[in-house]
Design a protein around this motif. Structure first.
Motif, PDB file in Angstrom:
ATOM      1  N   PRO A  30      14.643  69.257  48.943  1.00 26.17           N
ATOM      2  CA  PRO A  30      14.093  69.259  47.670  1.00 26.17           C
ATOM      3  C   PRO A  30      12.433  68.829  47.638  1.00 26.17           C
ATOM      4  CG  PRO A  30      16.173  68.470  47.585  1.00 26.17           C
ATOM      5  CD  PRO A  30      15.800  68.501  49.177  1.00 26.17           C
ATOM      6  N   THR A  31      12.424  67.742  48.653  1.00 26.95           N
ATOM      7  CA  THR A  31      10.860  67.071  48.855  1.00 26.95           C
ATOM      8  C   THR A  31       9.959  68.368  49.529  1.00 26.95           C
ATOM      9  OG1 THR A  31      11.819  64.901  49.066  1.00 26.95           O
ATOM     10  CG2 THR A  31       9.444  65.390  49.783  1.00 26.95           C
ATOM     11  N   ARG A  33      10.093  71.451  49.115  1.00 25.58           N
ATOM     12  CA  ARG A  33       9.759  72.325  47.964  1.00 25.58           C
ATOM     13  C   ARG A  33       8.817  71.860  47.025  1.00 25.58           C
ATOM     14  NH1 ARG A  33      15.761  73.847  47.675  1.00 25.58           N
ATOM     15  NH2 ARG A  33      15.735  76.013  48.946  1.00 25.58           N
ATOM     16  N   GLU A  34       8.899  70.468  46.442  1.00 27.52           N
ATOM     17  CA  GLU A  34       8.219  69.889  45.416  1.00 27.52           C
ATOM     18  C   GLU A  34       6.627  69.856  46.153  1.00 27.52           C
ATOM     19  OE1 GLU A  34       9.625  65.904  44.901  1.00 27.52           O
ATOM     20  OE2 GLU A  34      11.585  66.836  43.957  1.00 27.52           O
ATOM     21  N   SER A 183      20.658  73.718  42.658  1.00 28.65           N
ATOM     22  CA  SER A 183      19.689  72.650  42.121  1.00 28.65           C
ATOM     23  C   SER A 183      19.158  73.339  40.939  1.00 28.65           C
ATOM     24  CB  SER A 183      18.914  72.631  43.349  1.00 28.65           C
ATOM     25  OG  SER A 183      18.160  73.586  43.660  1.00 28.65           O
ATOM     26  N   GLN A 184      18.770  74.565  40.808  1.00 32.35           N
ATOM     27  CA  GLN A 184      17.928  75.277  39.805  1.00 32.35           C
ATOM     28  C   GLN A 184      19.059  75.361  38.557  1.00 32.35           C
ATOM     29  OE1 GLN A 184      16.714  78.897  41.160  1.00 32.35           O
ATOM     30  NE2 GLN A 184      14.579  78.049  41.905  1.00 32.35           N
TER      31      GLN A 184
END
Length: 195
Positions: A30-31, A33-34, A183-184
């Motif tokens: 997730p990091t 992607r962010e 997650s989405q």
């Protein structure tokens, strides 16, 4: 010139900070992607500023050409603005060839910055500038465009680093599309809970 300020709070300061893209393999997905998304937004904003500068360069060059042509009293740049800008839009691409789906987030800020480069070189009075002022204006815009292009390439390298790591994880099975979809799906529910 676009300067990166160490420890600065602007997005470009974060994205081009020395540790931002180092060791991407150690970051949670997730990091990754962010950070990739943040860098991609910065690339979009820099691309927008670069296009603004290219338009201003084209306008100044068109005025210089008008002055040196056989008919210097011909139609002025302001009257030909649409054609000048269309010629640039239809010409060969000189960028990275990346398809960008994001919209610029700092369009007004960048437009003001481009216009402030040369205080009296606005689109409406470019015809009133002396030849020397036109040359100085063109040089200033070109220097700024060079700075923006350099920063844009640096930001593109950051985006590429994160994309490569994400692709590596999918290729090696350490990330899955199912996790991404989960997650989405949970993101809108979490936003609804916070409302």
């Amino acid at each position: 010139m676009i300067e990166v300020r160490p420890g600065g709070r602007r997005r470009i300061d974060r994205v081009l900070a020395p540790g931002y893209a180092s060791e991407p393999e150690a970051l949670p997905l997730p990091t990754l992607r962010e950070r990739r998304d943040e860098a991609a937004q910065e690339e979009t904003d820099l691309s927008y500023l670069r296009r603004l500068l290219h338009a201003r360069i084209d306008i100044v060059k068109a005025e210089q050409l008008r002055r040196t042509s056989d008919d210097p009293g011909g139609e002025d740049v302001v009257a030909r603005l649409t054609a000048i800008l269309a010629d640039n839009a239809l010409g060969p691409a000189t960028g990275s060839g990346r398809h960008q789906t994001l919209e610029p987030t700092r369009a007004g800020e960048y437009r003001r910055a481009a216009e402030a480069l040369v205080g009296d070189a606005t689109l409406s009075d470019v015809v009133s500038l002396s030849d020397d002022q036109l040359t100085e204006t063109l040089d200033s815009y070109r220097r700024q465009e060079g700075s923006v292009s350099q920063r844009r390439r640096e930001v593109q390298a950051v985006v590429d680093t994160f994309n490569a790591e994400i692709a590596r994880r999918y290729a090696h099975g350490t990330a899955s599309v199912d996790e991404l979809l989960d997650s989405q799906r949970s993101a809108p529910a979490a936003e609804d809970d916070n409302a």
